[in-house]
Design an enzyme around this catalytic site. Structure first.
Site, PDB file in Angstrom:
ATOM      1  N   ARG A 133       0.830  -1.191   0.000  1.00 56.72           N
ATOM      2  CA  ARG A 133       0.000   0.000   0.000  1.00 56.72           C
ATOM      3  C   ARG A 133       0.875   1.256   0.000  1.00 56.72           C
ATOM      4  NH1 ARG A 133      -3.085  -3.632   3.224  1.00 56.72           N
ATOM      5  NH2 ARG A 133      -5.263  -3.769   2.516  1.00 56.72           N
ATOM      6  N   LYS A 160      -2.882  -2.509   7.640  1.00 56.37           N
ATOM      7  CA  LYS A 160      -4.312  -2.223   7.790  1.00 56.37           C
ATOM      8  C   LYS A 160      -5.014  -3.315   8.576  1.00 56.37           C
ATOM      9  CE  LYS A 160      -8.215  -0.643   4.978  1.00 56.37           C
ATOM     10  NZ  LYS A 160      -8.686  -0.385   3.586  1.00 56.37           N
ATOM     11  N   HIS A 219      -3.535   3.719  -5.425  1.00 53.81           N
ATOM     12  CA  HIS A 219      -3.968   2.448  -4.828  1.00 53.81           C
ATOM     13  C   HIS A 219      -4.296   1.412  -5.891  1.00 53.81           C
ATOM     14  CE1 HIS A 219      -5.352  -0.109  -1.578  1.00 53.81           C
ATOM     15  NE2 HIS A 219      -6.453  -0.367  -2.274  1.00 53.81           N
ATOM     16  N   ARG A 222      -2.024  -1.518  -6.475  1.00 51.14           N
ATOM     17  CA  ARG A 222      -2.257  -2.731  -5.673  1.00 51.14           C
ATOM     18  C   ARG A 222      -3.297  -3.615  -6.352  1.00 51.14           C
ATOM     19  NH1 ARG A 222      -1.807  -5.019  -0.478  1.00 51.14           N
ATOM     20  NH2 ARG A 222      -3.737  -5.752   0.478  1.00 51.14           N
ATOM     21  N   TRP A 245      -4.681  -9.539   3.498  1.00 48.02           N
ATOM     22  CA  TRP A 245      -6.103  -9.298   3.707  1.00 48.02           C
ATOM     23  C   TRP A 245      -6.637 -10.182   4.819  1.00 48.02           C
ATOM     24  CZ3 TRP A 245      -4.835  -9.345  -1.743  1.00 48.02           C
ATOM     25  CH2 TRP A 245      -5.030  -8.111  -2.389  1.00 48.02           C
ATOM     26  N   TYR A 254     -10.992 -10.610  -7.256  1.00 43.44           N
ATOM     27  CA  TYR A 254     -10.104 -10.870  -8.388  1.00 43.44           C
ATOM     28  C   TYR A 254     -10.318 -12.266  -8.988  1.00 43.44           C
ATOM     29  CZ  TYR A 254      -7.912  -7.039  -5.865  1.00 43.44           C
ATOM     30  OH  TYR A 254      -7.688  -5.845  -5.212  1.00 43.44           O
TER      31      TYR A 254
END
Length: 277
Positions: A133, A160, A219, A222, A245, A254
């Site tokens: 990120r 995150k 972003h 990414r 994630w 995706y």
């Protein structure tokens, strides 16, 4: 009687350990033009609507919601935790449309990289190679990198997900990092000897125009990294770990780009179908 400024200041102080604390500071600084000096008891739904309308003129709905969410968090803590105010206005987030993920093809990425100045080009190349990120790229320190073993680490307070992430470095990422070794004692990417604070600058936007690329945020590098992985057949469970994630749902965005694993199942119906031609 307490003011919005007191509430915002205390909220920032109590949430300083958040990974995106710097962005919260920026959001509340922007919001202050509408709420600064007002008593918490004076803030109404009209003030919230004014903030949403003003932000909508310059940003997408998702960004508007991020600003509203911070305002809501401050007001809720002022009411429920600090008990500074009896009632607060309802802060309703706006409905977001699920748009397609924006990613670049390899030729588009090459065109963009060729138009960027050196520090942005190499930072973008690292992002495309690792999925890091923006905040992790600009804040990347040499103490997080082990080039001999081709790894770097994102610490829990930098991620995150609030979990540590080990990032393997491919050849392209390793070459980029070698190129920047020795330029600064602490940070990897610097500009004129100082740490870079932001990469999504006017130079970034001008490079996009020269490359013939529209509607592309930093972003989205990414998203491009993840899309390329899916297209090359990286299993979604592996992609989830690589990208740090928490939720499988975030990675399944995706899945439609991955090589079909169901083609054989589609073919199995052929014996039951009438012959064609």
């Amino acid at each position: 009687m307490h003011t919005w400024d007191e509430a915002a200041s205390r909220w920032l102080d109590e949430t300083r350990d958040k990974a995106d604390h710097a962005r919260d500071v920026q959001k509340l600084s922007w919001v202050s033009r509408y709420l600064s000096g007002k008593l918490l008891s004076e803030i109404t739904g009209d003030h919230i609507a004014q903030i949403a309308s003003a932000k909508r003129l310059e940003s997408a709905t998702a960004t508007v919601n991020r600003y509203l969410a911070v305002v809501r968090a401050v007001l809720r803590r002022a009411q429920l935790v600090w008990q500074w105010v009896d009632r607060i206005p309802k802060v309703q987030l706006q409905r977001e449309l699920h748009r397609r993920i924006r990613w670049l093809t390899a030729p588009q990425a090459q065109r963009l990289l060729s138009e960027l100045p050196e520090h942005q080009r190499d930072a973008a190349l690292l992002a495309l190679s690792t999925g890091l990120r923006h905040g992790n790229v600009v804040g990347l320190e040499w103490s997080q990198i082990d080039l001999p073993t081709r790894r770097l680490w994102i610490h829990p307070d930098q991620s995150k997900s609030r979990k540590p992430i080990t990032v393997p470095l491919n050849d392209a990422a390793a070459v980029v990092l070698e190129r920047w070794r020795g330029r600064h004692s602490q940070f990897v990417f610097v500009y004129r000897g100082k740490r870079i604070g932001r990469l999504n600058t006017a130079a970034w936007k001008k490079a996009q125009r020269r490359a013939g690329i529209e509607n592309f945020r930093w972003h989205d590098l990414r998203h491009t990294w993840a899309s390329w992985h899916a297209q090359m057949g990286t299993p979604l469970y592996a992609l989830q770990d690589l990208g740090g994630w928490n939720s499988e749902a975030m990675v399944r965005r995706y899945a439609h780009l991955a090589p079909s694993q169901f083609a054989a199942y589609a073919q199995c119906l052929l014996p039951l179908l009438p012959p064609q031609g």
